[in-house]
Design a protein around this motif. Structure first.
Motif, short mmCIF file in Angstrom:
data_model
loop_
_atom_site.label_atom_id
_atom_site.label_comp_id
_atom_site.label_asym_id
_atom_site.label_seq_id
_atom_site.Cartn_x
_atom_site.Cartn_y
_atom_site.Cartn_z
N ILE A 40 0.85 -1.18 0.00
CA ILE A 40 0.00 0.00 0.00
C ILE A 40 0.89 1.23 0.00
CG2 ILE A 40 -1.84 1.25 1.18
CD1 ILE A 40 -2.74 -1.48 0.26
N LEU A 41 0.74 2.07 -1.03
CA LEU A 41 1.55 3.28 -1.18
C LEU A 41 0.64 4.48 -1.45
CD1 LEU A 41 4.20 1.72 -3.58
CD2 LEU A 41 4.48 2.09 -1.11
N GLU A 42 1.17 5.70 -1.21
CA GLU A 42 0.42 6.90 -1.54
C GLU A 42 0.22 6.96 -3.05
OE1 GLU A 42 2.08 10.43 0.03
OE2 GLU A 42 2.21 9.69 2.09
N LYS A 43 -1.01 7.28 -3.47
CA LYS A 43 -1.29 7.28 -4.90
C LYS A 43 -0.99 8.64 -5.53
CE LYS A 43 -6.16 8.69 -5.40
NZ LYS A 43 -5.93 9.61 -6.54
N ALA A 44 -0.69 8.59 -6.81
CA ALA A 44 -0.50 9.82 -7.58
C ALA A 44 -1.86 10.32 -8.06
CB ALA A 44 0.40 9.54 -8.78
N PRO A 45 -2.00 11.61 -8.35
CA PRO A 45 -3.29 12.16 -8.80
C PRO A 45 -3.82 11.49 -10.07
CG PRO A 45 -1.79 13.92 -8.18
CD PRO A 45 -0.98 12.66 -8.16
N ALA A 46 -2.94 10.93 -10.89
CA ALA A 46 -3.39 10.31 -12.14
C ALA A 46 -4.16 9.02 -11.93
CB ALA A 46 -2.18 10.04 -13.04
N ILE A 47 -4.05 8.42 -10.76
CA ILE A 47 -4.76 7.15 -10.50
C ILE A 47 -6.20 7.47 -10.13
CG2 ILE A 47 -4.85 5.08 -9.06
CD1 ILE A 47 -1.83 5.34 -8.72
N PRO A 48 -7.18 6.95 -10.87
CA PRO A 48 -8.58 7.31 -10.62
C PRO A 48 -9.11 6.72 -9.31
CG PRO A 48 -8.44 5.62 -12.32
CD PRO A 48 -7.04 6.07 -12.04
N ALA A 49 -10.12 7.38 -8.76
CA ALA A 49 -10.70 6.95 -7.49
C ALA A 49 -11.32 5.57 -7.60
CB ALA A 49 -11.75 7.97 -7.03
N GLU A 50 -11.77 5.17 -8.80
CA GLU A 50 -12.37 3.85 -8.97
C GLU A 50 -11.37 2.73 -8.66
OE1 GLU A 50 -14.60 6.64 -11.68
OE2 GLU A 50 -12.51 6.27 -11.11
N VAL A 51 -10.11 3.02 -8.86
CA VAL A 51 -9.06 2.03 -8.61
C VAL A 51 -8.79 1.89 -7.12
CG1 VAL A 51 -6.61 1.50 -8.96
CG2 VAL A 51 -8.01 2.34 -10.86
N THR A 52 -8.96 2.97 -6.36
CA THR A 52 -8.55 2.99 -4.96
C THR A 52 -9.72 3.03 -3.98
OG1 THR A 52 -8.43 5.40 -4.88
CG2 THR A 52 -6.46 4.23 -5.63
N ALA A 53 -10.94 2.84 -4.49
CA ALA A 53 -12.14 2.92 -3.64
C ALA A 53 -12.21 4.26 -2.91
CB ALA A 53 -12.18 1.76 -2.63
N GLY A 54 -11.72 5.32 -3.56
CA GLY A 54 -11.79 6.65 -2.99
C GLY A 54 -10.71 6.95 -1.97
N LEU A 55 -9.82 6.00 -1.69
CA LEU A 55 -8.75 6.22 -0.72
C LEU A 55 -7.60 6.99 -1.37
CD1 LEU A 55 -8.66 2.64 0.86
CD2 LEU A 55 -9.75 4.69 1.80
N ASP A 56 -6.71 7.55 -0.53
CA ASP A 56 -5.56 8.29 -1.06
C ASP A 56 -4.33 7.39 -1.18
OD1 ASP A 56 -4.96 7.96 1.58
OD2 ASP A 56 -4.79 10.09 2.05
N THR A 57 -4.56 6.08 -1.10
CA THR A 57 -3.49 5.10 -1.27
C THR A 57 -3.89 4.11 -2.35
OG1 THR A 57 -4.42 3.77 0.52
CG2 THR A 57 -2.61 5.26 1.09
N ASP B 253 1.01 -2.06 4.58
CA ASP B 253 0.80 -0.63 4.36
C ASP B 253 2.10 0.12 4.62
OD1 ASP B 253 -0.01 1.98 4.21
OD2 ASP B 253 -1.60 1.82 5.71
N LEU B 254 2.67 0.67 3.55
CA LEU B 254 3.92 1.42 3.65
C LEU B 254 3.69 2.93 3.65
CD1 LEU B 254 6.18 -0.69 1.26
CD2 LEU B 254 6.01 -0.83 3.75
N SER B 255 2.41 3.33 3.70
CA SER B 255 2.12 4.76 3.77
C SER B 255 2.22 5.27 5.20
CB SER B 255 0.73 5.04 3.22
OG SER B 255 -0.29 4.53 4.07
#
Length: 215
Positions: free
Chosen positions: A23-40, A108-110
């Motif tokens: 689990i890492l912090e996501k970049a803005p280019a990754i859509p919310a559908e991929v992360t279930a709305g999370l920031d990781t 989780d590495l965040s």
């Protein structure tokens, strides 16, 4: 991903490709559908050649859920996937049974220290040998509350619950084997040491190795 922390680089060098999800912090280019709305975002690099060939053919990272219905045990064969998802998906790529047979470890590495969110194919001891102390989420030991949002797939306790009664028999190995034989049902599965794996005729037996190897 915004950045790949040094801990992640050490883990990917040690365990990728393989059954480890980070689990890492996501970049803005990754859509919310991929992360279930999370920031990781959860990332993994599979070892299986069919999965690798699919990623190569796509020419980009793939986002995908587990091949099972929510609340059902994870699938390990194409037949299991068909049983769960027949009529819901257009096709199944059958690469044979899973080599590990259980979920990937999710860490989780965040956060600092790193937190184990789901046990799996890479043990905590092996993680700590690479990156130092790893905390363990309370969800590993007890069910999450209904209103708690899971940080990773499989954290909800029911995810691992088969729809069948499970009985744990403890004590002297030979006496427990005798007890199990006397109480076998019509469709009983048994987890047993190699020394006793032949004592349960008519059952599906999962051999976990010799009792001498269990310390």
């Amino acid at each position: 991903m915004r950045q790949v922390p040094e801990r992640a680089k050490k883990l990917l060098s040690a365990f990728w490709p393989g059954p480890l999800t980070m689990i890492l912090e996501k970049a803005p280019a990754i859509p919310a559908e991929v992360t279930a709305g999370l920031d990781t975002v959860a990332v993994r690099f599979p070892v299986h050649p069919v999965a690798r060939a699919l990623i190569d053919a796509a020419g980009r990272p793939l986002a995908a859920p587990s091949a099972n219905l929510s609340g059902r045990p994870s699938t390990t064969t194409a037949e299991h996937v068909l049983h769960d998802l027949q009529g819901r998906i257009p096709l199944i790529l059958d690469g044979g049974p899973c080599q590990v047979g259980l979920e990937s470890t999710v860490v989780d590495l965040s956060r600092a220290p790193a937190v184990l969110l789901r046990p799996g194919g890479v043990s905590v001891d092996r993680l700590e040998a690479v990156i130092g102390p790893v905390a363990v989420s309370g969800a590993v030991f007890a069910p999450m509350a209904d209103d708690d949002a899971p940080m990773a797939p499989g954290m909800k306790y029911r995810h691992y619950a088969p729809k069948a009664p499970v009985t744990v028999v403890t004590g002297d190995s030979r006496r427990t084997a005798l007890y199990i034989r006397r109480n076998l049902g019509e469709h009983t599965g048994v987890i047993a040491f190699s020394e006793y794996a032949g004592d349960f005729p008519g059952c599906v037996v999962h051999d976990i190795g010799s009792v001498q190897d269990k310390g």
